[in-house]
Structures are given as structure tokens and as C-alpha cells.
Design an enzyme around this catalytic site. Structure first.
Site, short mmCIF file in Angstrom:
data_model
loop_
_atom_site.label_atom_id
_atom_site.label_comp_id
_atom_site.label_asym_id
_atom_site.label_seq_id
_atom_site.Cartn_x
_atom_site.Cartn_y
_atom_site.Cartn_z
NE ARG A 147 -2.07 2.06 3.54
CZ ARG A 147 -2.54 2.41 4.66
NH1 ARG A 147 -3.76 2.26 4.62
NH2 ARG A 147 -2.00 3.20 5.41
CE1 TYR A 159 -5.12 6.05 7.95
CE2 TYR A 159 -4.65 6.18 5.79
CZ TYR A 159 -5.01 5.36 7.03
OH TYR A 159 -5.16 4.07 6.77
CG ASP A 220 -7.17 3.93 3.03
OD1 ASP A 220 -8.12 4.44 2.91
OD2 ASP A 220 -6.78 3.71 4.41
NE ARG A 293 -9.44 -2.23 3.47
CZ ARG A 293 -8.81 -2.57 4.45
NH1 ARG A 293 -8.51 -3.72 4.79
NH2 ARG A 293 -8.27 -1.60 5.21
CD GLU A 349 -5.01 -2.77 6.72
OE1 GLU A 349 -4.50 -1.69 6.77
OE2 GLU A 349 -6.24 -2.75 6.87
CD1 TRP A 412 -7.02 12.35 9.81
CD2 TRP A 412 -7.80 10.34 10.71
NE1 TRP A 412 -5.94 11.78 10.27
CE2 TRP A 412 -6.35 10.17 10.62
CE3 TRP A 412 -8.57 9.00 10.79
CZ2 TRP A 412 -5.53 9.23 11.11
CZ3 TRP A 412 -7.93 8.28 11.21
CH2 TRP A 412 -6.41 7.96 11.30
#
Length: 412
Positions: A147, A159, A220, A293, A349, A412
Site C-alpha cells: 500500500r 493519514y 487508501d 474490507r 492487510e 480524516w
């Protein structure tokens, strides 16, 4: 066999975790993860005051019946607090059932469908050289998929960038491993979507030029775009062949994914903040996403997430279960067992927990050649060291939030 003891253990080795520990009258112990990042004590109260009294004396082998009882008898259904509490019970009961049977949980779910689980890691950098170093470091650790998160010129903190230090109460730690900061109030960060949309395609072009076409790359968006902005980003990233674009727009607006889908062939993944199968129902049926997810910890446990993924399999949609460090080793173990058993596994993940967390939660999983395996110990394969957990009391912590340049609060 009955449940004769139920304890809620709160510990903060590298971050805050909430664990439900069930013990049967013949001494079997089951563990469940109830961690809700930034709202942990709400789940502690829900479990301690409302759920634990209902578990004493129940038959731990009745997993489905107990799940339905906890979900339906409360009347006020769904929500992150309720579902994290139910998830902990569900995991703990699967753990007990596996130990009673002398089998790992994945065997009870139908047995292994693969030899291991391909996992992706989180590479990031405020600049391209820093990002390239992070990607190489993850490859050296064995990750076969990466990622990619990047800094944006003009923005101070974003982030997912590891080199942004976060005060986690135990010294300076990687921001992406624990963005929740210790303290009485959340930290404010800044955001500019147009600057991000201008910058990101060039970053992926540079990464592809440096690392070639074969490396699976993920990104992401963390819910920060409007639907048309998300569509624009997905289209602009098509030349770089992403494995997926995650959380491109706020997930509660389900119809937004139709617009995104109309404009881009970049695969879409969503759902880490979902609580139930109902949140995924229309997205799966209309094939608006490619990867589910959902997190075992956030969606009520192994039982409902397996049902969701079985439904997704009918539409050739795969799993991409949530697994950063705010999922405890117990929740990660549950995800690994489920991922090993289902047919439509996609990717897992995987962020590696810190040394203190690994001392509190002793684990049987293996990480070898970029593949995870939960191990073959009976149950989930995780043991909680209660004495070690007691060394790390809860510390108040909040996730950050964003404001735009004009002061507007933003996702966020």
C-alpha cells in the site's frame, strides 16, 4: 459445558486493546477482540454492564444462537459499540469450540482453501526518496503487495505517513501504526483534496517507473473525496494498474459508488467502518465494489463476516479484511482463520504489532515469504498473558481529525 467466568481485559502495551476472556467450567479459555479505536471504554462498559451478565451459565457451543440472542434481544441493533462487543463474544466462542474439538478454527470453518494468505504492508513517505526506501524495506520484510501513501506538498500531516511521529505514551512511534494520540483531545490536521488529486498520479507514475509493472500496489483514500472526486482519481490512476483503491468516498453513502463505478475500472475496496452484512448488501448485489474490507472485530465476529463473504462470492467479489494494529492479535488471528477457509480470499492487510503487544498476546501464526498462516494450535492460537497485560493500563487516546484551509471540519 457452561461459561462460568467472563472477564473484560483492557491493556495498552503499544496501544489500547479490549479483550473478552471467557472460561468454561471445565477450564477452556476463549478470547475475543472488542477494540474500537478511540472509543474503547464505550465497548468495555457495554460488555461489562450488559453482555457479561448474560453469558454466565450459557452453553459456549451454541455460537449462532448466542450471536442471534445478543443481536436481537437488545432491540437497539447495529452500531460500532454493539457489534464490537458481539464480535468479542463470537470470537471467544469459536476459540473455545476449537479447543474443545482439538482443532484450529479454520478446520471448523471447512478446512484450508489455500496454503497461506498473501498480505500487504503499508509503505509511505513525505517525499519520493523516503517512499521508495519504505517500499524497499517492506519488500525486504517479505511483502509481495504494497500500500502506497504519500505526503502532499503544502500539507503538514496526512493519514498514513509513518515518518510523522505520534506520541503514543511510550515514546515516539510510527504514526501509521498508531495515529491515535494520547491526550485529552484529538489532534487537528490539515487537508486539501485538490492538491492531493493533483499530486497523487505523479507519485504512482514514479513508483511504477522505479519498481516495475508486476508489484501489486494499493492506495487508501480514507473517505476524503466526494463521489466525483473519487471517480476522477480512479480514472487518473488507471495507467498504474492498482490492486485496489480503498475507501475512495464516505462509505455510508452507498449510491456514491455507482457514480465512481461509471467512470473508472480501478478496482474498489470498502467497508472497514461497516458494522453488519446489511452495509454491504447493495454494494455486493450491484457489484459496485471488488473487495470486502470488513473487519472481524467491527462486524460482529467470524460468523456474520463469513456469511457476508459467502454472499460476495456469488458475485466474484473477494475479501480484503481490515488488519492494522488497532485490530488486536486476537482479531487478526480470527481474520487469518476465516481467510484461510473461504474460497474467495483476496488479500489480507497486515501491520506488525510491537514487541510489548506480542508479549501480552502470545501468538501461533507464521509470516513467511509474504504469506500468513494462523497455525495449527486448537482454537484461534492466541494466549493472553494477564499478568503482562496488567503492566499496561488504559491511556486515553483519540484519532486525529481534519480541517480544510477555511476551518471546515473534514473527513480524516
Amino acid at each position: 459445558m457452561i461459561i462460568d467466568k467472563a472477564e473484560v481485559v483492557v491493556t495498552s502495551p503499544d496501544r489500547n486493546f479490549v479483550t473478552l476472556r471467557l472460561t468454561t467450567d471445565d477450564g477452556l479459555v476463549g478470547l475475543g477482540d472488542a477494540t474500537l479505536n478511540g472509543r474503547e471504554l464505550a465497548v468495555v462498559a457495554y460488555l461489562t454492564e450488559h453482555v457479561v451478565p448474560l453469558l454466565i451459565g450459557r452453553d459456549p457451543q451454541r455460537i449462532e444462537d448466542t450471536w442471534q440472542f445478543l443481536y436481537r434481544s437488545a432491540y437497539w441493533r447495529r452500531g460500532p459499540v454493539t457489534m464490537a462487543a458481539i464480535a468479542a463474544v463470537d470470537m471467544a466462542l469459536w476459540d473455545i469450540k476449537g479447543k474443545a474439538a482439538g482443532m484450529p478454527v479454520y478446520q471448523l470453518l471447512g478446512g484450508a482453501s489455500r496454503t497461506g494468505l498473501m498480505a500487504y504492508g503499508h509503505a509511505s513517505g513525505k517525499s519520493l526518496p523516503e517512499l521508495f526506501d519504505s517500499i524497499r524495506s517492506h519488500q525486504e520484510q517479505g511483502y509481495r503487495a504494497i500500500r502506497v501513501q504519500t505526503g502532499v506538498p503544502g500539507l503538514k500531516a496526512i493519514y498514513g505517513i509513518a515518518s510523522q511521529a505520534a506520541d503514543t505514551g511510550g515514546g515516539e512511534a510510527r504514526y501509521d501504526h498508531e495515529p491515535a494520540r494520547r491526550g485529552a483531545k484529538p489532534v487537528e490536521e490539515d487537508w486539501d483534496t485538490r492538491a492531493y488529486l493533483r499530486h497523487l498520479p505523479g507519485v504512482f507514475e514514479a513508483v511504477r517507473n522505479e519498481f516495475g509493472p508486476e508489484l501489486p500496489l494499493l492506495h487508501d483514500g480514507h473517505h476524503r473525496m466526494t463521489p466525483i472526486q473519487a471517480a476522477k482519481l480512479g480514472k487518473s490512476l488507471e495507467p498504474y494498474d492498482l490492486f485496489w483503491l480503498e475507501d475512495c468516498t464516505p462509505a455510508e453513502n452507498q449510491e456514491a459508488l455507482r457514480l465512481v463505478r461509471q467512470h473508472t475500472t480501478t478496482p474498489l475496496a470498502i467497508g472497514e467502518i461497516f458494522n453488519t452484512a446489511w452495509d454491504f448488501k447493495d454494494l455486493i448485489r450491484e457489484q459496485l465494489i471488488d473487495y470486502v474490507r470488513g473487519a472481524v472485530t467491527h462486524m460482529g465476529g467470524i460468523s456474520p463476516l463469513k456469511k457476508t463473504l459467502d454472499y460476495a462470492a456469488m458475485f466474484q467479489i473477494k475479501s480484503g479484511m481490515h488488519g492494522p494494529t488497532d485490530i488486536s492479535p486476537v482479531g487478526m488471528a480470527a481474520a487469518m482463520h476465516l481467510g484461510l477457509a473461504i474460497h474467495n480470499f483476496g488479500i489480507q492487510e497486515y501491520m506488525q504489532h510491537g514487541a510489548k503487544t506480542d508479549r501480552v498476546f502470545q501468538q501461533s501464526f507464521t509470516w513467511q515469504d509474504g504469506m500468513l498462516h494462523p497455525g495449527d494450535q486448537p482454537g484461534l492460537g492466541v494466549t493472553l498473558d494477564v499478568d503482562e497485560a496488567g503492566k499496561y493500563p488504559y491511556e486515553q487516546a483519540y484519532l486525529p481529525y481534519n480541517r480544510l484551509a477555511d476551518g471546515t471540519v473534514h473527513d480524516w
